[in-house]
Enzyme design. Structure first.
Site, PDB file in Angstrom:
ATOM      1  CE  LYS A  90       1.257  36.774   2.453  1.00 49.47           C
ATOM      2  NZ  LYS A  90       0.194  37.700   2.112  1.00 49.47           N
ATOM      3  CE  LYS A 109       1.860  37.441  10.465  1.00 50.28           C
ATOM      4  NZ  LYS A 109       1.783  38.254   9.257  1.00 50.28           N
ATOM      5  CE  LYS A 119      -5.718  37.626   6.757  1.00 53.35           C
ATOM      6  NZ  LYS A 119      -6.565  38.790   6.795  1.00 53.35           N
TER       7      LYS A 119
END
Ligand code: TYM
Length: 341
Positions: free
Chosen positions: A117, A200, A203
């Site tokens: 991230k 994966k 969203k």
């Protein structure tokens, strides 16, 4: 350690963007079966985790309520389970601070989710993003939860939760926090992108075609499955033969997750058939399972006051469980207790 803790399940989902089929199969669907088994269940919309990356305030509030609607539409009963948003229970942030002082920089630096991230520019990541797993440990341990159902991507965070509990117990010579069990079970603990079977389903993927959202209608679901990347071979009769076929394996796992059977059962039914047959069957199944959830979410979102009332009630029940555990933690650590004056 002997096991003096009664079984209590805790899990959480971030209200950052909508729910995906990955969230549903890896987490939410299993939250419902755990609740229906009669286990004590506490489910949290982790809004404090969401703001470790900047969120538009109005969108965050909407996403939190919509996530609550998603839980209820999927079968979470706010009477039987405790359902609330994290920021309404200050014990999470307070215990997280204590755990920030237990967790080591080295442990947090090894978290793959932080590395993913934060990307290349780590200097610019928020301190909250770095400390994220200590807050997650606090979420769980503020309730002395023993079991945590999650998808595979949360495994490393739960190992850290175990490490924090073990180190806290060791440093203060107590057996106070349980060493939690991750519950990563079922055919779909890692649902992959519909466009790339090595990534994966998420969203945050820029391509909406890569995922099925719980807010997608029947046409969108069918269209995304029809366009999902696959290969020209028919489905084999053994799982081993799917090892090199990530996209095919993913669709088989999704089918199994939605049908509540094993991937081997899916192959027993579809071996020898091509995607021209399998994809429409999968689309029908996905629409049959997901469309009613979508309809119910839309209905629930028409009464936001009722959602807020449910969250407030859940938060009050959560505070009642967490408050004595936090007070005992303060006692153990040597903080002078808050007193009524
Ligand atoms: P989050 O919000 O990213 O995801 C919520 C749950 O959905 C699962 N999941 C998936 N499962 C299978 N395949 C996928 N493609 C997929 N994508 C997501 C996740 O594994 C998770 O179970 N850090 C957590 C939230 C959290 C939490 C907690 C969880 C905060 N505190 C305490 C458990 C206990 C997160 O970001 O999940």
């Amino acid at each position: 350690m002997s096991d003096p803790f009664r079984t209590r399940v805790f899990s959480g989902i971030q209200p950052s963007g909508g729910l995906t089929l990955g969230n549903y199969l890896g987490a939410l669907q299993r939250f419902v079966t755990t609740q229906d088994d009669g286990t004590e269940t506490i489910y949290c919309l982790v809004d404090l985790h969401a703001i470790t990356i900047w969120q538009d305030p109005a969108k965050l509030r909407h996403a939190t309520r919509e996530l609550a609607a998603g839980f209820i539409a999927a079968g979470i009963d706010p009477q039987r389970s405790i359902l609330f948003n994290q920021s309404q229970v200050p014990a999470h942030a307070e215990l997280a601070w204590i755990f920030n002082c237990v967790a080591r920089m080295g442990w947090l630096s090894r978290m793959t989710q932080f590395k993913d991230k934060a990307g290349k520019n780590r200097e610019n990541a928020s301190v909250g993003l770095f400390a994220y797993p200590a807050l997650m440990a606090a979420d769980i341990l503020a309730y002395h939860a023993t079991h945590v159902p999650v998808g595979e991507d949360q495994k490393q965070h739960l190992e850290l939760t175990r490490d924090i509990a073990i180190k806290f117990n060791h440093d203060y010579e107590v057996e106070f926090f349980p060493v939690v069990e991750p519950v990563i079970e079922g055919a779909a603990t890692r649902v992959m992108s519909l466009r790339d079977g090595t990534k994966k389903m998420s969203k945050s993927d820029p391509s909406d075609m890569s995922r099925i959202n719980l807010t997608d209608d029947a046409d969108a679901i069918s269209n995304k499955i029809r366009k999902a990347r696959t290969d020209p071979e028919p489905l084999p009769d053994t799982l081993d033969a799917l090892t090199e076929r990530a996209e095919a394996r993913n669709l088989v796992n999704i089918y199994a997750g939605l049908a509540g059977c094993s991937p081997a059962d899916v192959l027993a039914q579809f071996a020898g058939q091509g995607f021209g047959t399998f994809k429409p069957a999968l689309a029908d199944l996905a629409v049959a399972r997901l469309a009613p959830i979508n309809t119910e979410m839309t209905r629930l979102m028409q009464d936001v006051d009722e959602i807020d009332r449910i969250l407030a009630d859940g938060a009050a029940r959560a505070r009642a469980i967490a408050a004595p555990i936090l007070a005992q933690t303060h006692e153990i650590v040597g903080l002078v207790q808050r007193r009524e004056v």
